[in-house]
Scaffold this active site. Structure first.
Site, PDB file in Angstrom:
ATOM      1  N   ASP A  40       0.839  -1.195   0.000  1.00 17.58           N
ATOM      2  CA  ASP A  40       0.000   0.000   0.000  1.00 17.58           C
ATOM      3  C   ASP A  40       0.879   1.252   0.000  1.00 17.58           C
ATOM      4  O   ASP A  40       1.669   1.450   0.918  1.00 17.58           O
ATOM      5  CB  ASP A  40      -0.905  -0.012   1.239  1.00 17.58           C
ATOM      6  CG  ASP A  40      -2.151   0.843   1.067  1.00 17.58           C
ATOM      7  OD1 ASP A  40      -2.077   1.863   0.360  1.00 17.58           O
ATOM      8  OD2 ASP A  40      -3.191   0.488   1.634  1.00 17.58           O
ATOM      9  N   CYS A  78      -5.836   4.609  -4.222  1.00 15.69           N
ATOM     10  CA  CYS A  78      -6.009   3.220  -3.762  1.00 15.69           C
ATOM     11  C   CYS A  78      -7.219   2.535  -4.380  1.00 15.69           C
ATOM     12  O   CYS A  78      -7.108   1.434  -4.927  1.00 15.69           O
ATOM     13  CB  CYS A  78      -6.138   3.192  -2.242  1.00 15.69           C
ATOM     14  SG  CYS A  78      -4.774   3.959  -1.351  1.00 15.69           S
ATOM     15  N   HIS A 134     -11.423  -1.792   0.243  1.00 14.93           N
ATOM     16  CA  HIS A 134     -11.567  -0.419  -0.266  1.00 14.93           C
ATOM     17  C   HIS A 134     -12.350  -0.331  -1.571  1.00 14.93           C
ATOM     18  O   HIS A 134     -12.159   0.587  -2.362  1.00 14.93           O
ATOM     19  CB  HIS A 134     -10.181   0.228  -0.436  1.00 14.93           C
ATOM     20  CG  HIS A 134     -10.195   1.695  -0.080  1.00 14.93           C
ATOM     21  ND1 HIS A 134      -9.100   2.513  -0.240  1.00 14.93           N
ATOM     22  CD2 HIS A 134     -11.182   2.495   0.428  1.00 14.93           C
ATOM     23  CE1 HIS A 134      -9.403   3.742   0.150  1.00 14.93           C
ATOM     24  NE2 HIS A 134     -10.660   3.747   0.562  1.00 14.93           N
ATOM     25  N   ASP A 289      -0.121  -0.594  -4.840  1.00 13.90           N
ATOM     26  CA  ASP A 289      -1.294   0.030  -5.436  1.00 13.90           C
ATOM     27  C   ASP A 289      -1.030   1.459  -5.880  1.00 13.90           C
ATOM     28  O   ASP A 289      -1.735   1.996  -6.722  1.00 13.90           O
ATOM     29  CB  ASP A 289      -2.488  -0.017  -4.470  1.00 13.90           C
ATOM     30  CG  ASP A 289      -2.292   0.838  -3.226  1.00 13.90           C
ATOM     31  OD1 ASP A 289      -1.139   1.234  -2.933  1.00 13.90           O
ATOM     32  OD2 ASP A 289      -3.284   1.113  -2.524  1.00 13.90           O
ATOM     33  N   ASN A 290      -0.030   2.097  -5.282  1.00 19.47           N
ATOM     34  CA  ASN A 290       0.255   3.491  -5.593  1.00 19.47           C
ATOM     35  C   ASN A 290       1.714   3.807  -5.344  1.00 19.47           C
ATOM     36  O   ASN A 290       2.430   3.044  -4.706  1.00 19.47           O
ATOM     37  CB  ASN A 290      -0.583   4.443  -4.729  1.00 19.47           C
ATOM     38  CG  ASN A 290      -2.056   4.393  -5.048  1.00 19.47           C
ATOM     39  OD1 ASN A 290      -2.875   4.073  -4.206  1.00 19.47           O
ATOM     40  ND2 ASN A 290      -2.402   4.689  -6.284  1.00 19.47           N
TER      41      ASN A 290
END
Length: 482
Positions: A40, A78, A134, A289-290
């Site tokens: 993450d 996200c 999420h 994810d980022n």
């Protein structure tokens, strides 16, 4: 060297690479177990193998035993990236192009969307999620409603761990954040509060042990499985585990402590796979994810997006959308490959369908933006099949298009507190010689106009697709196209 290996050699940037021997077709067509570890907000430059200064020996070894991507792209935040992984579609098509704020209404994937775990379930896989979802917080949009046999984790994001630390939180009307669990066909139930006490130990005490237990159970059952690990770091609040705090002072402090723990946790998953005797039967994917956002983890003192311009809050510069990815499957995925071939988060659904031998299960009643790169992963092709990437912003509008080595920026932002800017003329950069995007070719040369033609074709094709398949609105209870 086998012909397929020679092609892959020519198609990749190689660093000390060796090729896995070609295997009989029957062996290559077997369904592997799939362990997908999603970090993450972890930046390109956070890991040793990508140039980070904190040692990450287990992750580095994982990368050396398979393919490491240097041109792997995600979406702006996200929720959009996780949506892309789950559906193989641009998040703007699914109405999931931005992270929702509390009180702004329903959000997440429509139950109509066909997800990666649903596809793999149909292919005979057991499926599980541990960690962050999420992609929806109401019944019908939870992991166990969207293809996972079981799940344990959080509906939304890790920043909620800090909510109850504020004196006025009780007056907000927002529910106390909880960690949840659920099984397919049953209602999900809360397990424990998500707060600052559990935040630093959630990976050690819960996410990783539950992942290991699932691997052991399914290995014993001799059934192919897919486990999606929503690892918690480096999402704020980034708080070092007490067992790692202060152990990396000479290498950079708290942020290095977090990276060091991450390496250990990935190693624990790899050890569980080996101990279960399924190393050669299991594909492991590690990605993020980022990009990272140093401003958000300022208290931890770190975060690096490597050689690229910008970070999490500066789409669509490379530092915002290019991050780490690596794939290992002993005896099937070639070893020691470092490649500039483009891959995106959208490609996992069709690619893993290809790896499982079930491309027939990829939906045909909607646009699928992902590309099946399974032939590349298995050493049968010199390319992933992707030579372009369209980046949409947190407002759902197109921001940039990469075509081969050229990046054309139509709109951009310089920070979370800065507006999205539309320049009077598109900006263009040659990413081979200018990965930091310093030299706008339309400003410094103005001889690159020809290269806008393929960009325009991609934009026109997307706009044409909307006539038949309009984008789903955020929170819409979409029922399907007529």
């Amino acid at each position: 060297m086998k012909p397929s290996a020679r092609l892959l050699y020519l198609g990749c940037a190689m660093i000390g690479a060796t090729m896995a021997p070609a295997l009989p077709a029957t062996a290559q067509e077997q369904k592997p177990n799939i362990v997908f570890i999603l970090l993450d907000n972890t930046g390109w430059g956070d890991l040793g193998v990508y140039g980070g200064m904190t040692p990450t020996p287990r992750i580095d070894k994982l990368a050396s035993e398979g393919i490491r991507f240097n041109s792997y792209y995600v979406e702006a935040q996200c929720t959009p990236t996780r949506s892309a992984i789950m559906t193989g579609r641009q998040s703007v098509r699914s109405g999931t192009y931005t992270v929702p704020l509390p009180g702004t209404g329903p959000y997440g994937l429509s139950p109509w969307e066909h997800t990666l775990p649903e596809l793999l379930s149909e292919a005979g896989y057991a499926t599980a999620l541990y960690g962050k979802w999420h992609l929806g917080e109401v019944p019908g949009r939870l992991p166990s409603d969207m293809g996972f046999d079981e799940w344990w984790g959080i509906k939304n994001s890790w920043d909620e761990a800090g909510y109850t630390s504020y004196p006025l939180f009780k007056e907000s009307g927002v529910e106390v954040p909880m960690i949840w669990q659920g099984r397919k066909g049953e209602a999900s139930t809360p397990v424990m509060p998500l707060d600052l006490n559990v935040r630093p130990i959630v990976d050690e005490k819960y996410i990783i042990p539950k992942t290991v237990d699932f691997i052991q159970r399914e290995a014993a059952a001799k059934k192919p499985f897919f486990v999606y690990v929503g690892y918690s770091e480096m999402h704020p609040p980034a708080i070092p585990n007490p067992n790692f705090a202060g152990k990396s002072v000479e290498r950079g402090g708290a942020y290095s402590d977090l990276v060091g723990e991450m390496d250990v946790r990935v190693g624990q998953i790899l050890d569980a796979i080996k101990q279960a005797g399924i190393d050669n039967d299991t594909m492991v994917i590690l990605s993020s994810d980022n990009a990272t956002a140093p401003s958000l983890v300022a208290g931890a003192g770190g975060g690096s997006d490597g050689p690229f311009r910008g970070g999490f809050f500066t789409p669509p510069f490379e530092g915002s959308m290019r991050t780490l990815a690596m794939v290992r499957w002993p005896g099937h995925v070639p070893t020691g490959i470092v490649t500039q071939e483009i891959l995106s988060a959208h490609d996992w659904l069709p690619t893993l369908a290809g790896v499982a031998g079930r491309t027939d299960l990829v939906p045909k009643d909607r646009p699928i933006d992902g590309i099946d790169a399974s032939a590349f992963l298995l050493g049968k092709s010199a390319t992933t099949g992707r030579d372009s990437y369209m980046q949409f912003g947190p407002d759902g509008e197109l921001m940039s298009v990469r075509w081969k080595v050229y990046k054309t920026i139509l709109r951009y932002s310089e920070g979370v507190d800065k507006p999205i800017v539309k320049p009077q003329f598109p900006m263009q950069f040659d990413l081979t010689s200018d990965p930091h995007e310093n030299w706008n070719l339309f400003n410094t040369k103005l001889t690159e106009g020809w290269s806008f033609a393929p960009v325009a074709r991609l934009i026109i094709a997307y706009e044409e697709s909307l006539k038949k398949y309009p984008n789903i609105r955020p929170g819409e209870d979409f029922k399907g196209y007529k």
